[in-house]
Design an enzyme around this catalytic site. Structure first.
Site, short mmCIF file in Angstrom:
data_model
loop_
_atom_site.label_atom_id
_atom_site.label_comp_id
_atom_site.label_asym_id
_atom_site.label_seq_id
_atom_site.Cartn_x
_atom_site.Cartn_y
_atom_site.Cartn_z
N PHE A 83 -9.86 18.77 -3.60
CA PHE A 83 -9.10 19.99 -3.94
C PHE A 83 -8.18 19.72 -5.11
CE2 PHE A 83 -6.91 17.75 -0.50
CZ PHE A 83 -5.63 17.61 -1.01
N TYR A 89 0.95 8.89 -9.25
CA TYR A 89 1.62 9.38 -8.04
C TYR A 89 2.25 8.32 -7.13
CZ TYR A 89 -0.39 13.83 -9.37
OH TYR A 89 -0.69 14.97 -10.05
#
Ligand SMILES: CC(C)(COP(=O)(O)OP(=O)(O)OC[C@H]1O[C@@H](n2cnc3c(N)ncnc32)[C@H](O)[C@@H]1OP(=O)(O)O)[C@@H](O)C(=O)NCCC(=O)NCCS
Length: 397
Positions: free
Chosen positions: A397, A122
């Site tokens: 998450f 990322y």
């Protein structure tokens, strides 16, 4: 460039199955999908199709992230990112990341955040490691604490767990930079569903001089024997070190418990200083936690507070969102665009590494993440970016 579209409700189950397969999880049953479908925020799932089938997907949900000084910024929490194994390395993720960033800009969300399966994915999209955690294992029987734990710990049971812990979490998590608000789906997975399935949850609340000020949620690990069990702390948020110590002392003091493990705990959680024998706490690992993306750099910089000291000029580069490019003058309690040459320069991912206070600019400069044009600038930047506490989120998450 693969074509990205926003998925309609009838495409979400295919997206869910595709993501599950990409991380080597089973497909969903009808009953599981009924619960999982409610965790998708409307209009926030994107996908790429090929030959009539979905081959890539990513979703997000809205949350808020606490930044130094206490403000909480709207954040696009990116999750369930997956590309079909026979379609990887063809730009599908890149196209979805661009689309998601454009959507975050359109919605006025100054931050985006994610948790990464692998650390090499990322950074190219402007995400940097903005908080980290460590895995710990604390001896059960025999672990002594230097001080008698202060306050009271009580168990919360069954249907009372979710409302009690939800209220406490929201009050506690945003006190620390990196904390986020949780969505209802998180509580459903962590608490409501296990309670419905009659699974054993240990939910403990600490009461200090000003009322309830901490909670822990632990589950038994499957290993061990009848009289030698281990617990895993899934959640522990506390207002201060007294509440933290009391909750750990409670968990490690439960009968038949040999060991209590914690995963991605705050790097500065002072367990070794609280224990009578610091070796009763073993650090078993550590990992990046929050990958943060400053979507709107001027808004994000203006929202946090800054330390005292002379100002510094930081040049920021953002390949995907060039509106963020420019030099920012940080100092005097504010951060504003400046028409001056930079003293320090960084890409937007490396800015995120310092933004919440996790890494000092001088360390980022020394390791090549930031470039230095004025040798006095890193020390000035350190004073301005410094925070009282290390950032930590505590919600995966
Ligand atoms: C990670 C994943 C989403 C990447 O999707 P993708 O469509 O292959 O990514 P892209 O083709 O857009 O790759 C963009 C760039 O990132 C690199 N990259 C992508 N995934 C990478 C990985 N896992 N490790 C190292 N580099 C990676 C690519 O090589 C490419 O580099 P380049 O621009 O220099 O050519 C996909 O491999 C996947 O689904 N993996 C399994 C599930 C998973 O880990 N999901 C993420 C959950 S957080």
């Amino acid at each position: 460039m693969p074509q990205v579209h926003v998925l309609g409700p009838d495409e979400l189950r295919a997206a869910h199955v595709l993501f599950a397969a990409s991380i080597h999880r089973d497909t969903v049953t009808d009953a599981d999908w009924d619960a999982a479908s409610r965790s998708y925020s409307p209009g926030r799932t994107v996908g790429v199709a090929d030959g009539g089938a979905l081959i890539g997907t990513a979703t997000s949900f809205p949350t808020r992230t606490a930044v130094p000084g206490g403000a909480a910024l709207d954040t696009s929490a990116v999750t369930r990112v997956g590309v079909r194994a026979d379609r990887t390395r063809r730009g599908v993720l890149s196209a979805m990341m661009r689309a998601q960033l454009d959507e975050a800009v359109g919605r006025g969300e100054p931050l985006a955040s994610l948790r990464a399966s692998e650390a090499r994915i990322y950074g190219r999209f402007g995400y940097g490691v903005a908080s980290r955690g460590r895995h710990v294992s604390v001896n059960g029987r025999g672990a002594g604490w230097r001080r008698e734990p202060a306050g009271e710990v009580r168990l919360v049971l069954g249907a009372d767990i979710e409302p009690t812990l939800t209220a406490l979490h929201d009050a506690l998590a945003l006190r620390r930079p990196g904390g986020i608000t949780r969505r209802e789906a998180w509580w459903r997975w962590q608490v409501a569903q296990p309670v419905e399935k009659h699974e054993h949850l240990i939910a403990a609340v600490h009461t200090g001089p000003d009322g309830d000020d901490g909670f822990a949620l632990a589950v038994p690990l499957s290993e061990g024997t009848f009289a030698h069990r281990a617990l895993k702390v899934n959640d522990l948020h506390a207002a201060d070190d007294d509440a933290t110590a009391a909750l750990w002392a409670f968990l490690t003091g439960i009968d038949l418990v040999d060991r209590v493990d914690g995963w991605l705990r705050p790097v500065d959680e002072p367990l070794e200083l609280l224990l009578a024998d610091p070796r009763d706490c073993s650090v078993t690992g550590g990992e990046d936690e929050t990958w943060l993306r400053l979507v709107d750099v001027p808004v994000a910089l203006a929202a946090r507070t800054w330390g005292d000291g002379p100002p510094v000029l930081v040049g920021v580069h953002d390949r995907l969102l060039p509106a963020n490019d420019g030099v920012y003058r940080i100092g005097g309690g504010t951060a504003e665009r400046a028409d001056s040459p930079p003293e320090l320069e960084c890409d937007v991912d490396a800015l995120a590494m310092a933004y919440l206070g996790d890494r000092a600019p001088s360390l980022l400069a020394a390791t090549g993440w930031w470039r230095v044009h004025d040798a006095t600038a890193p020390a000035r930047a350190d004073a301005l970016f410094a925070t009282d506490r290390l950032p930590w989120c505590g919600t995966y998450f």
